[in-house]
Design a protein around this motif. Structure first.
Motif, short mmCIF file in Angstrom:
data_model
loop_
_atom_site.label_atom_id
_atom_site.label_comp_id
_atom_site.label_asym_id
_atom_site.label_seq_id
_atom_site.Cartn_x
_atom_site.Cartn_y
_atom_site.Cartn_z
N TRP A 135 0.84 -1.20 0.00
CA TRP A 135 0.00 0.00 0.00
C TRP A 135 0.87 1.24 0.00
O TRP A 135 1.89 1.31 0.69
N GLU B 177 3.57 -4.51 5.83
CA GLU B 177 3.25 -3.51 6.84
C GLU B 177 4.25 -2.36 6.81
O GLU B 177 3.92 -1.25 7.19
N ASN C 247 2.50 -9.24 7.01
CA ASN C 247 1.40 -9.93 7.70
C ASN C 247 0.75 -10.90 6.74
O ASN C 247 0.51 -10.57 5.57
N LYS C 248 0.45 -12.11 7.24
CA LYS C 248 -0.28 -13.08 6.43
C LYS C 248 -1.67 -12.51 6.18
O LYS C 248 -2.29 -11.93 7.06
N PHE C 249 -2.18 -12.70 4.95
CA PHE C 249 -3.46 -12.11 4.59
C PHE C 249 -4.49 -13.17 4.20
O PHE C 249 -5.52 -13.30 4.81
N HIS C 250 -4.20 -13.95 3.15
CA HIS C 250 -5.18 -14.90 2.61
C HIS C 250 -4.44 -15.83 1.67
O HIS C 250 -3.30 -15.58 1.29
N LEU D 55 -10.42 -6.02 -0.59
CA LEU D 55 -9.10 -5.41 -0.62
C LEU D 55 -9.23 -4.00 -0.06
O LEU D 55 -9.79 -3.12 -0.71
N LYS E 263 -7.16 -1.13 2.76
CA LYS E 263 -6.02 -0.85 3.63
C LYS E 263 -6.44 -1.08 5.08
O LYS E 263 -7.49 -0.67 5.50
N ARG E 264 -5.59 -1.79 5.80
CA ARG E 264 -5.91 -2.13 7.20
C ARG E 264 -5.13 -1.26 8.14
O ARG E 264 -4.08 -0.83 7.90
N PHE F 167 0.36 -11.84 1.22
CA PHE F 167 0.83 -11.10 2.38
C PHE F 167 0.56 -9.62 2.18
O PHE F 167 0.46 -9.16 1.05
N VAL F 168 0.50 -8.89 3.28
CA VAL F 168 0.44 -7.43 3.23
C VAL F 168 1.75 -6.92 3.81
O VAL F 168 2.16 -7.34 4.91
#
Length: 133
Positions: A13, A88, A65-68, A130, A132-133, A85-86
């Motif tokens: 991101w 961070e 970070n693991k995502f899906h 999808l 942004k976290r 993965f995202v």
């Protein structure tokens, strides 16, 4: 013998946009995909994800970070489990390090993703939002 392959994709991101590259290889040619690739024998998926991002974009990923995950059988007969993965944290400027494999990298909002998308991303978007976290 048929074999399932393991791939990784990294969602990076920048503000409210994600990084996508336009693939040039035979597998997913002209489709847009997150940075990523294959998990090599002996690697952890996290290490493979960080390595692939740097090899493709020159970006240095810090924390992941693991995502899906998705499971896709392609028209070519290949079967991939893709671990998403995202990133961070990351640093650097995007450079197209493999112009023979990727036409360009660009940033897109989730509402304006380019077409066509790589099959694992299509599957991912059917299963999760999808954002942004």
């Amino acid at each position: 013998m048929d074999q399932i392959k393991v791939g990784v994709g990294v969602i990076i991101w920048n503000d409210n946009k994600v990084l996508l590259g336009k693939r040039l290889g035979a597998h997913g040619h002209a489709e847009w995909s997150f940075p990523g690739g294959h998990v090599e024998f002996g690697e952890t998926p996290e290490y493979a994800a960080i390595r692939e991002v740097e090899e493709e974009t020159a970006l240095l990923v810090g924390k992941l970070n693991k995502f899906h995950f998705t499971s896709d059988v392609f028209d070519s007969g290949r079967h991939y489990i893709t671990l998403f993965f995202v990133a961070e944290s990351w640093s650097g400027e995007v450079i197209n390090m493999e112009p023979e494999k990727c036409a360009e990298w660009n940033w897109f909002t989730p509402e304006n993703l380019p077409q066509p998308l790589f099959k694992p991303i299509i599957t991912l978007l059917k299963e999760v939002r999808l954002a942004k976290r």
